[in-house]
Design a protein around this motif. Structure first.
Motif, short mmCIF file in Angstrom:
data_model
loop_
_atom_site.label_atom_id
_atom_site.label_comp_id
_atom_site.label_asym_id
_atom_site.label_seq_id
_atom_site.Cartn_x
_atom_site.Cartn_y
_atom_site.Cartn_z
N TYR A 161 0.83 -1.21 0.00
CA TYR A 161 0.00 0.00 0.00
C TYR A 161 0.86 1.26 0.00
CZ TYR A 161 -3.21 3.61 1.66
OH TYR A 161 -3.93 4.77 1.81
N GLY A 162 1.94 1.25 0.81
CA GLY A 162 2.83 2.40 0.84
C GLY A 162 3.46 2.66 -0.52
N ASN A 163 3.89 1.60 -1.19
CA ASN A 163 4.47 1.75 -2.53
C ASN A 163 3.43 2.22 -3.53
OD1 ASN A 163 6.90 0.83 -1.51
ND2 ASN A 163 6.53 -1.29 -2.10
N LEU A 164 2.20 1.72 -3.39
CA LEU A 164 1.12 2.11 -4.30
C LEU A 164 0.80 3.59 -4.16
CD1 LEU A 164 -1.12 1.14 -6.31
CD2 LEU A 164 -2.57 0.81 -4.30
N VAL A 165 0.70 4.05 -2.92
CA VAL A 165 0.39 5.46 -2.68
C VAL A 165 1.49 6.35 -3.23
CG1 VAL A 165 0.15 7.22 -0.88
CG2 VAL A 165 -1.07 5.04 -0.67
N THR A 166 2.74 5.95 -2.98
CA THR A 166 3.87 6.75 -3.46
C THR A 166 3.87 6.84 -4.98
OG1 THR A 166 5.22 6.13 -1.56
CG2 THR A 166 6.38 6.95 -3.48
N PHE B 229 1.40 23.26 0.90
CA PHE B 229 1.52 22.09 0.03
C PHE B 229 2.04 20.92 0.86
CE2 PHE B 229 2.15 25.93 -2.41
CZ PHE B 229 1.34 25.74 -3.52
N VAL B 230 1.39 19.77 0.75
CA VAL B 230 1.71 18.61 1.58
C VAL B 230 1.99 17.41 0.70
CG1 VAL B 230 0.92 17.09 3.43
CG2 VAL B 230 0.25 19.49 3.44
N SER B 231 3.02 16.65 1.07
CA SER B 231 3.35 15.44 0.32
C SER B 231 2.42 14.30 0.72
CB SER B 231 4.80 15.02 0.61
OG SER B 231 4.90 14.44 1.90
N ASN B 232 2.52 13.18 0.03
CA ASN B 232 1.83 11.98 0.48
C ASN B 232 2.47 11.49 1.78
OD1 ASN B 232 4.09 11.16 -1.39
ND2 ASN B 232 3.61 9.18 -0.47
N THR B 233 1.70 10.76 2.56
CA THR B 233 2.18 10.21 3.83
C THR B 233 2.63 8.77 3.62
OG1 THR B 233 0.70 11.62 5.11
CG2 THR B 233 1.54 9.65 6.20
N ILE B 234 3.82 8.45 4.12
CA ILE B 234 4.32 7.09 3.98
C ILE B 234 4.41 6.43 5.36
CG2 ILE B 234 5.64 7.64 1.91
CD1 ILE B 234 8.18 7.51 3.69
#
Length: 414
Positions: A247-252, A367-372
């Motif tokens: 899931y983390g890789n997918l979100v990134t 501006f906010v990045s995705n959360t890992i």
């Protein structure tokens, strides 16, 4: 197929949408009018949206399965279909055991009734027998912490009290299969911990649980297996550790693609590296990094690196000191942040970057990045787990025995 508690096969859910994107509902008036005149198809063009498509998995008795995915992935839809609230467009669901669900916390509560009356009303709606509610009543109100107000109409309750009591009723249902959707949205941090502990007790009792949450630490701690949903499709099915990593890789990957199309500022390639490539070890330094994409010049900006625990509490809010007045031209920048050993206790945390800008023509400033997910591993003593930090303390003790002091006191007397 073997013994299973929940069997889902080729499950799909389809919705018909208007061209404007909203689902079409027919009223009684519409039905009567359609008998006398033809529908104007050009005014009622419909689209099709698949909320779920060909989902298949099995859950064994006593297994706790995590269902992971972004908002709109189909997680809640899946639980509603399994709990018979909604019907599938096609597919098969076999359930072996009584099913309880914590999906819509507070459904069935009447504002004019007291907390006591609502416990019985809500319990009955959720399928509990009166004798079962009688037996668990004291435990329910004690868990919710509403003993002093149990005979007060719930319309006078605070939102937190209302939700705590509603969750407590649902959490004490005795069923073989339990469906749970976002319990950590209930109450404050202390009550959320109680919720997690209750779910842990349920899992240890050998009951089958399907658990939906955006809290990856809770998913990791409670679940043994997991599925990852993405836009209605199942992308992964297997061990929970692998599911969280997938899931983390997918979100990134998804955010990287979306970020490249933003107008002003975007983040990609958010990473954490320590002794392990996919996590850090407690007591060891580590680095966080990302790629910053600037489509416009930034007259001034501030960068932050934020680390949170499983309850969403901010543990680190690191600021790029020294760059407050720094300006940047359009381009691609590599950002690296070095952390000292923080001594977090083992578990799953989350990290993201934030940029605060000033002077942009668009007027946007945040501006906010995705959360890992950040997986902290290591071995610590059981007592150390009571704290948020688990530093390797060096103790030193110096003293003399009580006998020495007594003898010296006697010798000093005249």
């Amino acid at each position: 197929m073997g013994e299973v508690a929940v069997h889902v096969e080729k499950l799909s859910k389809q919705y018909h949408l208007r061209s404007g994107g909203r689902e079409r509902y027919s009223t009684l008036r519409d039905s009567i009018m359609n008998v006398f005149k033809l529908q104007r198809n050009h005014d009622r063009r419909e689209g099709v949206f698949w909320a779920l498509k060909d989902i298949s998995f099995d859950v064994k008795p006593g297994e706790v399965m995590g269902i992971i995915g972004r908002n709109g992935a189909g997680k809640s839809t899946l639980l509603k279909i399994i709990s018979r609230i909604s019907s599938p467009t096609r597919g098969v669901i076999d359930l072996h055991g009584r099913v309880g669900s914590l999906l819509e916390v507070g459904t069935g509560f009447h504002p004019e009734l007291s907390g006591r009356e609502n416990v019985y009303l809500n319990g009955a709606i959720l399928g509990m027998q009166r004798s079962e509610i009688d037996r668990k009543f004291d435990e329910i109100i004690s868990f919710a912490g509403t003993e002093k107000f149990i005979d007060t109409p719930v319309k006078h309750y605070s939102t937190g009290m209302y939700l705590r009591l509603a969750f407590s009723v649902a959490a004490h249902i005795e069923t073989e299969i339990l469906l749970v959707d976002e319990i950590l949205a209930v109450g404050d941090a202390d009550f959320q911990k109680k919720c997690l502990n209750k779910m842990s007790d349920v899992a240890q009792e050998g009951r089958t649980v399907l658990f939906v949450s955006h809290n990856m630490a809770a998913i990791r701690s409670l679940c043994t297996s997991g599925i990852v949903l993405d836009r209605g499709e199942m992308r992964f099915y297997g061990e929970i550790r692998d599911a969280v990593q997938f899931y983390g890789n997918l979100v990134t990957a998804r955010d990287q693609q979306e970020t490249l199309n933003v107008a002003d500022v975007g983040f990609t390639n958010v990473r954490v590296a320590g002794e392990n490539t996919d996590g850090i070890t407690t007591g060891a330094p580590f680095k966080a990094s990302c790629t910053l994409h600037l489509q416009v010049a930034l007259p001034g900006f501030q960068l932050f690196c934020i680390l949170q625990n499983e309850f969403g509490e901010v543990l680190v809010h690191g600021h790029n000191t020294g760059l407050e007045a720094h300006a940047a031209v359009p381009g691609i920048y590599q950002i690296d942040v070095s952390f000292p050993a923080l001594w977090f206790r083992p578990g799953l945390y989350s990290l993201h970057f934030k940029l605060m800008a000033s002077g942009l023509a668009s007027g946007k400033a945040r501006f906010v990045s995705n959360t890992i997910p950040v997986d902290v591993t290591g071995t610590v003593t059981g007592e150390a787990l009571h704290g948020t930090l688990t530093p390797d303390l060096h103790w030193h003790m110096v003293g003399t025995s009580l006998e020495v002091h007594v003898q010296e006191s006697k010798m000093a007397r005249p």
